[in-house]
Write a protein that holds these residues in place. Structure first.
Motif, PDB file in Angstrom:
ATOM      1  N   GLY A 237       0.794  -1.235   0.000  1.00  0.00           N
ATOM      2  CA  GLY A 237       0.000   0.000   0.000  1.00  0.00           C
ATOM      3  C   GLY A 237       0.819   1.275   0.000  1.00  0.00           C
ATOM      4  O   GLY A 237       0.276   2.362   0.168  1.00  0.00           O
ATOM      5  N   ALA A 238       2.127   1.150  -0.215  1.00  0.00           N
ATOM      6  CA  ALA A 238       2.998   2.334  -0.186  1.00  0.00           C
ATOM      7  C   ALA A 238       2.480   3.405  -1.137  1.00  0.00           C
ATOM      8  O   ALA A 238       2.079   3.105  -2.257  1.00  0.00           O
ATOM      9  CB  ALA A 238       4.424   1.946  -0.590  1.00  0.00           C
ATOM     10  N   ALA A 239       2.479   4.650  -0.661  1.00  0.00           N
ATOM     11  CA  ALA A 239       1.978   5.738  -1.507  1.00  0.00           C
ATOM     12  C   ALA A 239       2.898   6.932  -1.433  1.00  0.00           C
ATOM     13  O   ALA A 239       3.520   7.206  -0.408  1.00  0.00           O
ATOM     14  CB  ALA A 239       0.583   6.143  -1.051  1.00  0.00           C
ATOM     15  N   MET A 240       2.980   7.635  -2.548  1.00  0.00           N
ATOM     16  CA  MET A 240       3.738   8.889  -2.573  1.00  0.00           C
ATOM     17  C   MET A 240       3.169   9.746  -3.688  1.00  0.00           C
ATOM     18  O   MET A 240       2.601   9.232  -4.646  1.00  0.00           O
ATOM     19  CB  MET A 240       5.228   8.609  -2.800  1.00  0.00           C
ATOM     20  N   LEU A 241       3.319  11.046  -3.513  1.00  0.00           N
ATOM     21  CA  LEU A 241       2.882  11.994  -4.529  1.00  0.00           C
ATOM     22  C   LEU A 241       4.108  12.408  -5.316  1.00  0.00           C
ATOM     23  O   LEU A 241       5.000  13.075  -4.786  1.00  0.00           O
ATOM     24  CB  LEU A 241       2.230  13.203  -3.850  1.00  0.00           C
ATOM     25  N   ARG A 242       4.176  11.985  -6.584  1.00  0.00           N
ATOM     26  CA  ARG A 242       5.350  12.284  -7.409  1.00  0.00           C
ATOM     27  C   ARG A 242       5.119  13.586  -8.156  1.00  0.00           C
ATOM     28  O   ARG A 242       4.170  13.697  -8.916  1.00  0.00           O
ATOM     29  CB  ARG A 242       5.601  11.147  -8.411  1.00  0.00           C
ATOM     30  N   ARG A 243       5.975  14.566  -7.879  1.00  0.00           N
ATOM     31  CA  ARG A 243       5.862  15.844  -8.598  1.00  0.00           C
ATOM     32  C   ARG A 243       7.262  16.311  -8.990  1.00  0.00           C
ATOM     33  O   ARG A 243       7.830  17.223  -8.411  1.00  0.00           O
ATOM     34  CB  ARG A 243       5.175  16.901  -7.728  1.00  0.00           C
TER      35      ARG A 243
ATOM     36  N   GLN B 194       5.483  12.219   0.917  1.00  0.00           N
ATOM     37  CA  GLN B 194       4.785  11.167   1.629  1.00  0.00           C
ATOM     38  C   GLN B 194       4.790  11.425   3.133  1.00  0.00           C
ATOM     39  O   GLN B 194       5.640  12.167   3.636  1.00  0.00           O
ATOM     40  CB  GLN B 194       5.417   9.797   1.357  1.00  0.00           C
ATOM     41  N   ALA B 195       3.842  10.770   3.817  1.00  0.00           N
ATOM     42  CA  ALA B 195       3.740  10.918   5.266  1.00  0.00           C
ATOM     43  C   ALA B 195       4.875  10.195   5.970  1.00  0.00           C
ATOM     44  O   ALA B 195       5.240  10.550   7.092  1.00  0.00           O
ATOM     45  CB  ALA B 195       2.395  10.374   5.745  1.00  0.00           C
ATOM     46  N   ASP B 196       5.445   9.175   5.321  1.00  0.00           N
ATOM     47  CA  ASP B 196       6.521   8.384   5.926  1.00  0.00           C
ATOM     48  C   ASP B 196       7.324   7.702   4.814  1.00  0.00           C
ATOM     49  O   ASP B 196       6.786   6.823   4.139  1.00  0.00           O
ATOM     50  CB  ASP B 196       5.905   7.337   6.868  1.00  0.00           C
ATOM     51  N   PRO B 197       8.579   8.106   4.635  1.00  0.00           N
ATOM     52  CA  PRO B 197       9.376   7.491   3.561  1.00  0.00           C
ATOM     53  C   PRO B 197       9.478   5.971   3.709  1.00  0.00           C
ATOM     54  O   PRO B 197       9.636   5.255   2.724  1.00  0.00           O
ATOM     55  CB  PRO B 197      10.752   8.139   3.718  1.00  0.00           C
TER      56      PRO B 197
ATOM     57  N   PRO C  81      10.372   1.392   0.344  1.00  0.00           N
ATOM     58  CA  PRO C  81      10.051   0.040  -0.148  1.00  0.00           C
ATOM     59  C   PRO C  81       9.874  -0.023  -1.668  1.00  0.00           C
ATOM     60  O   PRO C  81      10.245  -1.018  -2.296  1.00  0.00           O
ATOM     61  CB  PRO C  81       8.744  -0.309   0.571  1.00  0.00           C
ATOM     62  N   VAL C  82       9.338   1.048  -2.249  1.00  0.00           N
ATOM     63  CA  VAL C  82       9.114   1.037  -3.706  1.00  0.00           C
ATOM     64  C   VAL C  82      10.453   1.055  -4.444  1.00  0.00           C
ATOM     65  O   VAL C  82      10.687   0.271  -5.369  1.00  0.00           O
ATOM     66  CB  VAL C  82       8.216   2.222  -4.139  1.00  0.00           C
TER      67      VAL C  82
END
Ligand code: HEM
Length: 412
Positions: A332-338, A362-365, A371-372
């Motif tokens: 479920g790892a999430a990040m906003l790529r900009r 992200q809220a937590d690397p 992990p990604v």
């Protein structure tokens, strides 16, 4: 042309000017919009310079606003000088906040301003400030005050990191729709930091010119030619806040802030461009023209990683970038790529020194980038065509409300 005449009238309306001239005729029989009105006053051809992204607020403005990143960016990291005191760090942050508030409102800095951006307006300038792992242990901050999320990033297989262009005590992400406005801002911060912190590295990037695409909201393309940013978390997602911004589990001073990972990723463009388009599409798992997943549909069609083609093979290959990077394959790892593209001329081997200044929020690397990237570094088909050359991680505190300064909760 008709289009520019319409544009001119619209721009004149924004500036409150009346009586703008219609088109002027050119010798070849075509016509163009002059950038003066009938009284000879200069009228901007667009309202780009006048646009302001409000600086003050509970969030730093550069993270999710404006919705699409500006056309130009300057990323920079500073190191504190040996023995810098907590007081010195405080006044640096106070000074940066005051300068950022003025510059983002399109105001000059006064007598200290070198006037490089005079008359250019705010151009949607945002100035975002963060703290690197190495800041803790300096300027009266205890090493133990460093939040868990700010542990230095691990080394990843294939990394070719240049320490001189990586890390840093303080990070700054500047973006604007005008390149001079962006550069002027970093010079201003450098001036204010004098005696307390020095520039460690700096990088310049770009996205798409404002107003260039018919659809301003269209996803950007990177220098490999791919539609890049499609499957980003959306601010309307119910779990967006929780995934991108630090919540209750973070330290007080960081609550409402975020973590940004910056990677300078060079693209081996000569190798990439030599690859046939179907092979390029297989590397990512999406079509190059539309950005649609390879099992069909449009850019926004949800990816079905189990879909198979008529040949019975997985439509999105086992080593495709979007398969390995998918949240479903990373707990479920999430990040906003900009990110922003960069192109810095040629390398000694005559290959383009160009690629992506990858930025992920992200809220937590530890539940986002780390992990990604671990997975991508171990088998992503894209790895053959990219090199990670620099890396940085910053904890980005919440925004400053009027009367307060960035990072005040940490250093006061
Ligand atoms: C998706 C390109 C590096 C994470 C994508 C997509 C492209 C792309 C074209 C598909 C469209 C989209 O959803 O945005 C690139 C290029 C890179 C790069 C050219 C390097 C130069 C990275 C890195 C990470 C990453 C370093 C994180 C460690 C992701 C994620 C997705 C994605 C999470 C969405 C996957 C999904 O759920 O569909 N990338 N990427 N990318 N990339 Fe990258």
């Amino acid at each position: 042309s008709r289009r520019s005449a319409v544009g001119l009238v619209a721009a004149a309306g924004v500036g409150g000017l009346v009586g703008a001239a219609a088109t002027i005729s050119l010798r070849d029989g075509s016509s163009a919009a002059p950038n003066t009105n009938t009284t000879g006053t200069a009228v901007p051809l667009s309202d780009l310079g006048t646009r302001i992204v409000p600086f003050h607020g509970t969030r730093q403005a550069g993270i999710v606003t404006p919705t699409r990143q500006q056309a130009h960016a300057v990323l920079a990291a500073f190191d504190l000088v040996e023995g810098a005191s907590r007081d010195a760090l405080r006044s640096l942050l106070r000074g940066w906040t005051a300068a950022a508030a003025r510059l983002t409102a399109g105001l000059p800095l006064g007598a200290d301003d070198n006037t490089a951006a005079l008359g250019l307006g705010a151009a949607s300038l945002t100035v975002t400030v963060g703290f690197g792992p190495s800041l803790f242990g300096k300027a009266g901050l205890a090493g133990t005050d460093r939040p868990a999320g700010l542990a230095p990033l691990p080394a990843f297989p294939g990394d070719e990191l240049d320490p001189a262009r990586s890390d840093g005590d303080l990070g700054v992400i500047i973006a604007a729709d005008d390149p001079t406005v962006a550069y002027h801002a970093v010079r201003a911060l450098q001036g204010i930091a004098k005696g307390t912190a020095t520039l460690r590295w700096q990088a310049t990037g770009f996205a798409r010119a404002r107003g260039a695409a018919g659809d301003e909201g269209a996803t950007l393309r990177n220098l490999m030619g791919q539609v890049d940013g499609t499957n980003n978390p959306k601010s309307t997602d119910p779990d967006f806040e929780r995934r991108i911004f630090v919540g209750e589990d973070g330290p007080d001073w960081l609550r409402g802030g975020s973590y940004v990972v910056i990677r300078r990723i060079r693209m081996l463009l000569d190798d990439w461009d030599a690859l046939a388009v179907p092979a390029q599409e297989k590397v990512i798992g999406r079509r190059k023209d539309t950005g649609a997943p390879l099992h069909g549909g449009t850019e926004v069609t949800p990816v079905d990683l189990s879909a198979r083609g008529t040949d019975g093979k997985l439509a999105v290959a086992p080593d495709a970038h979007i398969r390995l990077a998918a949240a479903a394959n990373n707990a479920g790892a999430a990040m906003l790529r900009r990110g922003f593209s960069y192109a810095d001329g040629l390398r000694p081997d005559r290959a383009p020194d160009a690629g992506l200044l990858f930025l992920a929020w992200q809220a937590d690397p530890g539940r986002g980038f780390v992990p990604v990237q671990q997975r991508l570094a171990n088998g992503d088909a894209l790895s053959r065509f990219i090199r990670h050359e620099a890396s940085a991680l910053f904890a980005v505190p919440p925004g400053a409300v009027e009367g307060r300064y960035l990072g005040q909760e940490l250093v006061e």
